[in-house]
Scaffold this motif. Structure first.
Motif, PDB file in Angstrom:
ATOM      1  N   SER A  73       0.800  -1.221   0.000  1.00 21.12           N
ATOM      2  CA  SER A  73       0.000   0.000   0.000  1.00 21.12           C
ATOM      3  C   SER A  73       0.837   1.277   0.000  1.00 21.12           C
ATOM      4  CB  SER A  73      -0.953   0.012   1.206  1.00 21.12           C
ATOM      5  OG  SER A  73      -0.230  -0.035   2.405  1.00 21.12           O
ATOM      6  N   ASP A  74       2.089   1.169   0.384  1.00 21.58           N
ATOM      7  CA  ASP A  74       2.987   2.334   0.395  1.00 21.58           C
ATOM      8  C   ASP A  74       4.360   1.868  -0.070  1.00 21.58           C
ATOM      9  OD1 ASP A  74       4.606   4.523   0.858  1.00 21.58           O
ATOM     10  OD2 ASP A  74       4.020   4.786   2.947  1.00 21.58           O
ATOM     11  N   GLY A  75       4.641   2.034  -1.341  1.00 23.49           N
ATOM     12  CA  GLY A  75       5.877   1.536  -1.941  1.00 23.49           C
ATOM     13  C   GLY A  75       7.155   2.136  -1.387  1.00 23.49           C
ATOM     14  N   ARG A  76       7.033   3.189  -0.575  1.00 23.56           N
ATOM     15  CA  ARG A  76       8.232   3.789   0.038  1.00 23.56           C
ATOM     16  C   ARG A  76       8.664   3.034   1.284  1.00 23.56           C
ATOM     17  NH1 ARG A  76       5.872   9.318   1.386  1.00 23.56           N
ATOM     18  NH2 ARG A  76       4.179   7.892   1.769  1.00 23.56           N
ATOM     19  N   ARG A  77       7.760   2.224   1.818  1.00 25.00           N
ATOM     20  CA  ARG A  77       8.048   1.502   3.062  1.00 25.00           C
ATOM     21  C   ARG A  77       8.369   0.041   2.773  1.00 25.00           C
ATOM     22  NH1 ARG A  77       3.461   2.152   7.252  1.00 25.00           N
ATOM     23  NH2 ARG A  77       5.062   1.190   8.525  1.00 25.00           N
ATOM     24  N   TRP A  78       9.170  -0.524   3.653  1.00 27.86           N
ATOM     25  CA  TRP A  78       9.505  -1.944   3.580  1.00 27.86           C
ATOM     26  C   TRP A  78       8.782  -2.666   4.703  1.00 27.86           C
ATOM     27  CZ3 TRP A  78      12.309  -3.925  -0.347  1.00 27.86           C
ATOM     28  CH2 TRP A  78      13.078  -3.048  -1.101  1.00 27.86           C
ATOM     29  N   GLU A  79       8.456  -3.920   4.457  1.00 29.26           N
ATOM     30  CA  GLU A  79       7.932  -4.751   5.522  1.00 29.26           C
ATOM     31  C   GLU A  79       8.734  -6.039   5.567  1.00 29.26           C
ATOM     32  OE1 GLU A  79       3.776  -5.370   4.691  1.00 29.26           O
ATOM     33  OE2 GLU A  79       4.197  -7.059   3.381  1.00 29.26           O
ATOM     34  N   TYR A  80       8.794  -6.604   6.731  1.00 24.73           N
ATOM     35  CA  TYR A  80       9.554  -7.825   6.968  1.00 24.73           C
ATOM     36  C   TYR A  80       8.594  -8.970   7.170  1.00 24.73           C
ATOM     37  CZ  TYR A  80      13.387  -4.624   7.342  1.00 24.73           C
ATOM     38  OH  TYR A  80      14.314  -3.664   7.053  1.00 24.73           O
ATOM     39  N   ARG A  81       8.961 -10.114   6.591  1.00 27.78           N
ATOM     40  CA  ARG A  81       8.118 -11.306   6.651  1.00 27.78           C
ATOM     41  C   ARG A  81       8.984 -12.505   7.025  1.00 27.78           C
ATOM     42  NH1 ARG A  81       5.028 -10.744   0.836  1.00 27.78           N
ATOM     43  NH2 ARG A  81       4.110  -8.700   1.226  1.00 27.78           N
ATOM     44  N   LEU A  82       8.359 -13.452   7.679  1.00 28.73           N
ATOM     45  CA  LEU A  82       9.043 -14.704   7.968  1.00 28.73           C
ATOM     46  C   LEU A  82       9.149 -15.535   6.704  1.00 28.73           C
ATOM     47  CD1 LEU A  82       7.208 -15.702  11.255  1.00 28.73           C
ATOM     48  CD2 LEU A  82       9.627 -15.093  11.058  1.00 28.73           C
ATOM     49  N   THR A  83      10.191 -16.312   6.612  1.00 28.47           N
ATOM     50  CA  THR A  83      10.306 -17.338   5.581  1.00 28.47           C
ATOM     51  C   THR A  83       9.768 -18.631   6.193  1.00 28.47           C
ATOM     52  OG1 THR A  83      12.489 -18.009   6.330  1.00 28.47           O
ATOM     53  CG2 THR A  83      12.399 -16.271   4.638  1.00 28.47           C
ATOM     54  N   THR A  84       9.672 -19.675   5.402  1.00 30.40           N
ATOM     55  CA  THR A  84       9.276 -20.974   5.945  1.00 30.40           C
ATOM     56  C   THR A  84      10.231 -21.386   7.051  1.00 30.40           C
ATOM     57  OG1 THR A  84       8.328 -21.619   3.816  1.00 30.40           O
ATOM     58  CG2 THR A  84       8.857 -23.396   5.356  1.00 30.40           C
ATOM     59  N   ARG A  85      11.481 -21.134   6.835  1.00 25.82           N
ATOM     60  CA  ARG A  85      12.509 -21.456   7.834  1.00 25.82           C
ATOM     61  C   ARG A  85      12.274 -20.665   9.125  1.00 25.82           C
ATOM     62  NH1 ARG A  85      18.897 -21.623   6.330  1.00 25.82           N
ATOM     63  NH2 ARG A  85      19.660 -22.006   8.422  1.00 25.82           N
ATOM     64  N   GLY A  86      11.922 -19.398   9.010  1.00 27.92           N
ATOM     65  CA  GLY A  86      11.626 -18.586  10.185  1.00 27.92           C
ATOM     66  C   GLY A  86      10.347 -19.020  10.873  1.00 27.92           C
ATOM     67  N   LEU A  87       9.338 -19.363  10.081  1.00 28.81           N
ATOM     68  CA  LEU A  87       8.068 -19.822  10.629  1.00 28.81           C
ATOM     69  C   LEU A  87       8.248 -21.108  11.434  1.00 28.81           C
ATOM     70  CD1 LEU A  87       5.026 -19.502  10.903  1.00 28.81           C
ATOM     71  CD2 LEU A  87       4.787 -20.583   8.650  1.00 28.81           C
ATOM     72  N   ASP A  88       9.205 -21.905  11.051  1.00 32.92           N
ATOM     73  CA  ASP A  88       9.466 -23.150  11.786  1.00 32.92           C
ATOM     74  C   ASP A  88       9.970 -22.903  13.204  1.00 32.92           C
ATOM     75  OD1 ASP A  88       8.524 -24.826   9.827  1.00 32.92           O
ATOM     76  OD2 ASP A  88      10.501 -25.297   8.999  1.00 32.92           O
ATOM     77  N   LEU A  89      10.293 -21.655  13.540  1.00 31.14           N
ATOM     78  CA  LEU A  89      10.661 -21.317  14.914  1.00 31.14           C
ATOM     79  C   LEU A  89       9.438 -21.149  15.815  1.00 31.14           C
ATOM     80  CD1 LEU A  89      13.589 -18.838  14.245  1.00 31.14           C
ATOM     81  CD2 LEU A  89      13.748 -21.064  15.378  1.00 31.14           C
ATOM     82  N   ALA A  90       8.235 -21.250  15.264  1.00 30.72           N
ATOM     83  CA  ALA A  90       7.016 -21.093  16.066  1.00 30.72           C
ATOM     84  C   ALA A  90       6.994 -22.071  17.236  1.00 30.72           C
ATOM     85  CB  ALA A  90       5.776 -21.266  15.192  1.00 30.72           C
ATOM     86  N   ASP A  91       7.349 -23.312  16.985  1.00 32.36           N
ATOM     87  CA  ASP A  91       7.356 -24.310  18.062  1.00 32.36           C
ATOM     88  C   ASP A  91       8.332 -23.924  19.167  1.00 32.36           C
ATOM     89  OD1 ASP A  91       5.528 -26.425  17.014  1.00 32.36           O
ATOM     90  OD2 ASP A  91       6.988 -26.458  15.387  1.00 32.36           O
ATOM     91  N   VAL A  92       9.477 -23.374  18.777  1.00 36.78           N
ATOM     92  CA  VAL A  92      10.488 -22.956  19.751  1.00 36.78           C
ATOM     93  C   VAL A  92       9.952 -21.812  20.599  1.00 36.78           C
ATOM     94  CG1 VAL A  92      12.793 -21.947  20.011  1.00 36.78           C
ATOM     95  CG2 VAL A  92      12.393 -23.710  18.272  1.00 36.78           C
TER      96      VAL A  92
END
Length: 135
Positions: A73-92
């Motif tokens: 919605s705002d191309g001047r801003r960046w957003e950070y997202r988990l990768t599958t590898r990062g999402l696998d830290l949910a259990d931890v």
């Protein structure tokens, strides 16, 4: 991604990749709140300094735990997202929540702690479902 690690111990490798408490808190925020901007992380109750946040985001990105994308919605801003590898830290993260709630006073209510301990898999499933659209 193959990286040089201090040893081949699985715990040591995990610590090499996650880094420190700030990195794990970034992962926590993403797990519970979804894609976030830099300023969203700055609003975290732990009060991370901007220079530390920048370093941790770069380290997590280089470890393939998160990715950076232009905000739709705002191309001047960046957003950070988990990768599958990062999402696998949910259990931890959920396991750490269980452990700390068992031994320390936390922000969780008694009912939330009971739910956390009786159905941790459900909490992880909700996180995974939330992130499915981004992976």
């Amino acid at each position: 991604m193959t990286k040089q690690h201090r040893s081949s111990c699985p715990v040591s490798i995990a610590l090499d990749l996650i880094g420190d408490r700030w990195s794990l808190l970034v992962v926590r925020d993403l797990l519970f709140r979804g894609p976030l901007s830099f300023s969203d992380f700055e609003g975290s109750p732990e009060g991370i300094a901007p220079n530390i946040l920048t370093a941790r985001l770069r380290a997590l990105e280089s470890s393939s735990l998160i990715t950076r994308h232009r905000n739709e919605s705002d191309g001047r801003r960046w957003e950070y997202r988990l990768t599958t590898r990062g999402l696998d830290l949910a259990d931890v993260v959920v396991t750490l929540m269980q452990w700390s709630s068992r031994y320390e006073q936390t922000i969780l209510t008694a009912d939330e702690v009971a739910l956390l301990n009786s159905a941790p898999g459900e909490m992880v499933a909700v996180m995974r479902a939330r992130w499915k659209a981004y992976l």
